[in-house]
Design an enzyme around this catalytic site. Structure first.
Site, PDB file in Angstrom:
ATOM      1  N   ASP A  72       0.822  -1.216   0.000  1.00  0.00           N
ATOM      2  CA  ASP A  72       0.000   0.000   0.000  1.00  0.00           C
ATOM      3  C   ASP A  72       0.855   1.265   0.000  1.00  0.00           C
ATOM      4  OD1 ASP A  72      -2.607  -0.916  -0.264  1.00  0.00           O
ATOM      5  OD2 ASP A  72      -2.774  -1.391   1.861  1.00  0.00           O
ATOM      6  N   ILE A 148      -9.156  -9.733  15.839  1.00  0.00           N
ATOM      7  CA  ILE A 148      -8.589  -9.603  17.183  1.00  0.00           C
ATOM      8  C   ILE A 148      -7.297  -8.792  17.145  1.00  0.00           C
ATOM      9  CG2 ILE A 148      -7.492 -10.893  19.072  1.00  0.00           C
ATOM     10  CD1 ILE A 148      -9.514 -13.121  18.557  1.00  0.00           C
ATOM     11  N   CYS A 382      16.855  -6.543 -11.588  1.00  0.00           N
ATOM     12  CA  CYS A 382      17.465  -7.260 -10.465  1.00  0.00           C
ATOM     13  C   CYS A 382      17.808  -8.697 -10.887  1.00  0.00           C
ATOM     14  CB  CYS A 382      16.558  -7.195  -9.242  1.00  0.00           C
ATOM     15  SG  CYS A 382      17.474  -7.421  -7.709  1.00  0.00           S
ATOM     16  N   GLN A 386      20.756  -9.997 -13.427  1.00  0.00           N
ATOM     17  CA  GLN A 386      21.727 -11.048 -13.093  1.00  0.00           C
ATOM     18  C   GLN A 386      21.633 -12.188 -14.102  1.00  0.00           C
ATOM     19  OE1 GLN A 386      20.729 -12.054  -9.019  1.00  0.00           O
ATOM     20  NE2 GLN A 386      21.514 -10.142  -8.194  1.00  0.00           N
ATOM     21  N   HIS A 508      15.569  -1.659  -8.529  1.00  0.00           N
ATOM     22  CA  HIS A 508      14.147  -1.803  -8.873  1.00  0.00           C
ATOM     23  C   HIS A 508      13.548  -0.446  -9.240  1.00  0.00           C
ATOM     24  CE1 HIS A 508      13.505  -5.987  -7.584  1.00  0.00           C
ATOM     25  NE2 HIS A 508      14.506  -5.734  -6.759  1.00  0.00           N
ATOM     26  N   GLU A 510      10.938   0.252 -10.680  1.00  0.00           N
ATOM     27  CA  GLU A 510       9.467   0.297 -10.581  1.00  0.00           C
ATOM     28  C   GLU A 510       8.979   0.996  -9.315  1.00  0.00           C
ATOM     29  OE1 GLU A 510      11.362  -2.409 -10.399  1.00  0.00           O
ATOM     30  OE2 GLU A 510      10.509  -4.008  -9.161  1.00  0.00           O
TER      31      GLU A 510
END
Ligand code: GLN
Length: 557
Positions: A72, A148, A382, A386, A508, A510
């Site tokens: 989120d 809970i 990533c 590689q 990354h 993104e």
């Protein structure tokens, strides 16, 4: 001015898009010139989601400061300008870890340490920390009312209302109003029950965001308002939309921000959503489609690559294109040569995203070889970078058994090996190379052209790195190292010059792409892919035309 708090809770079922709702509220406040910050509490016991399976939890979103957080937070960053850090995401596990450390140190001076007030105090302190220097702090409580494990968080926000009063706190509850086909009716009962549950812990919601597949009539809104004790205009239709970037427009249409600001007694200018309108217009009026094949391990569950998917959408929107993503199970490519080709043919671009573990690696290598040899645009992120190095070492440089020591400890050619700084570290939680690191880009490379900058900063999450002992061999074979950390320690970007578009990056990108600020690497990759697709189409057409014109085919016309 001290900050006002907006609390977002969820009811009825999970996955109602609470995070998106929180992000959208942030976006609307920003569009009125207000400064916001957003945070999320996750009631589970893991210290962070870093060690959780992406199947269970979805993507791990990484912030600049290297926190491994809930996905989120990705929505929050994509929809607002808030700069998030580990302060913006807390789990029960991390709170307890902190409290127990204090207890062992003797900080509680012999007192009995309890959920109320010690845990709730920590929760409130965490909220107050993100609220410094902003107009509105938006706090999302993970889970569903009635759980809970979310009770201490609910109690903490109840106390916040007691402490700060009605004008400084606002309760927004996201709920479901399902349409029951058999009765041809929208049902309000689940919402009523959910609000009742909230009331039982002392929270009266101010605004109800009702997830639904159609607009709520005045009558339905009136009914919900009556039973749930809110104003009729506080019953908001949160209608399903085809593009998540339309949510700000839907919410604005319902004037939820106007109402929230009235409740919170905040004066703000009119909203300006012109940039979002433009994005939505593009999303619904594409000039064409671009098709990207993503070859990965976790294809069954799309949330495991949330930011990646969004970043590709941003890249496509930047070119006025509709994005078609096909997820290709890497393991499925491992069998016969023929089937690999037939499965990959037809994609405008191929992407291998980040990932961990050996499963599917050989399939990814085949996909990369295909993209390299057939000159299909390739983007490796990533693990995808590689693997591109391993493929190049094996098939171009003749290092037959080249591998990463992550997948084969005994390989004679560890082209990728464990990060030097992590040698001897066996613990899994929070031990990767994480967060933002600077990268210097070589002038004259594709990466340089794409970024238009000599130094960039990108976010990382990895445990293995390119082994520079193989640099000479791979560079001699034609691989270009176009980016590295400024001190030269880590290779960050590789590319193949003799190719329309072939880039692998250790980071990354993104995580930093936004709809209004598409990331250059995604924009360029999608653009190159579309061009490739167009070129292929033209070639096909001219081949067909040639067939058609051949003298032996004349009679068949
Ligand atoms: N498994 C690889 C590593 O740890 C790649 C990680 C990733 O793709 N995020 O380095």
């Amino acid at each position: 001015m001290s900050a006002k708090y907006l609390f977002v809770t969820g009811g009825v079922v999970s996955s109602l898009g609470k995070g998106l709702a929180a992000a959208t509220l942030g976006c609307l406040f920003e569009s009125r010139g207000l400064k916001v910050n957003l945070m999320k509490f996750d009631p589970y016991l893991n210290v962070d989601p870093g060690t959780m399976s992406p199947f269970q939890h979805g993507e791990v979103f990484v912030t600049d400061d290297g926190a491994e957080t809930d996905l989120d937070l990705g929505h929050y960053e994509r929809f607002t300008h808030a700069r998030l850090s580990r302060d913006n995401n807390w789990t029960t596990g991390r709170l307890y870890e902190q409290i127990i450390t204090k207890e062992r140190r003797g900080d509680y001076l012999g007192k009995t340490v309890q959920v109320i007030p010690h845990v709730t105090n920590e929760i409130k302190a965490a909220m107050k920390k993100v609220a410094l220097d902003v107009d509105v702090a938006i706090v999302e409580i993970g889970g569903t009312v009635g759980d809970i494990e979310s009770l201490p968080f609910m109690e903490a926000i109840r106390q916040m209302r007691q402490e700060l009063g009605r004008d400084n706190t606002l309760f927004v509850h996201v709920t479901l109003v399902p349409f029951i086909a058999a009765a041809q009716e929208l049902k309000t009962k689940p919402t009523q029950h959910s609000v009742k549950e909230l009331l039982s812990i002392g929270i009266q919601p101010d605004i109800l965001l009702c997830r639904t597949d159609r607009f709520l009539s005045k009558e339905i809104k009136g009914k919900i308002a009556l039973f749930c004790n809110v104003e009729e205009e506080a019953v908001i239709t949160a209608k399903d939309v085809a593009s998540i970037y339309e949510v700000p427009l839907v919410f604005a249409h319902e004037e939820v921000d106007t109402l929230a600001l009235r409740y919170l007694k905040i004066e703000a200018r009119d909203r300006d959503l012109s940039k979002w309108e433009d994005i939505v217009h593009r999303a619904y009026n594409p000039k064409d489609t671009v098709t990207i094949g993503i070859v990965g391990k976790y294809v069954e569950y799309e949330d495991s690559y949330k930011s990646l998917k969004e970043a590709l959408v941003h890249g496509a929107l930047a070119h006025n294109l509709k994005l078609q993503i096909n997820w290709i199970e890497a393991e499925g490519l491992e069998s016969a040569e023929q089937s690999c080709e037939s499965q990959l043919e037809g994609y405008d671009g191929i992407l291998v995203p980040g990932g961990f573990g050996k499963r599917g690696i050989e399939g990814m290598l085949k996909a990369i070889q295909y993209a390299r040899e057939k000159k299909v645009p390739y983007f490796g992120i990533c693990l995808g970078m590689q693997s591109a190095c391993i493929e190049f070492a094996r098939n171009v440089c003749g290092l037959r058994d080249a591998n990463s020591s992550e997948f084969d400890q005994s390989t004679p050619h560890r082209v990728i090996y464990k990060l030097r700084e992590l040698r001897g570290v066996e613990e899994l939680g929070g031990t990767m190379r994480l967060g933002a690191w600077a990268c210097k880009i070589e002038p004259g490379t594709l990466a340089y052209k794409v970024y238009g900058a000599a130094e960039i900063s990108e976010r990382h999450r990895h445990r293995y790195e390119f082994n520079r002992e193989y640099e000479e061999t791979l560079v001699a074979g034609g691989l270009r190292i176009s980016g590295a950390t400024p001190d030269g320690t880590y290779v960050e970007i590789v590319e193949i010059p003799d190719h329309p578009y072939f880039i692998g990056c250790q980071f990354h990108p993104e995580f930093k792409s936004k709809p209004l600020e598409p990331h250059p690497l995604f924009k360029a990759f999608v653009g190159a892919s579309y061009e490739h697709g167009q070129r292929r189409k033209l070639e096909r057409q001219s081949a067909e035309a040639e067939m058609f014109l051949r003298p032996e085919n004349v009679g068949r016309r």
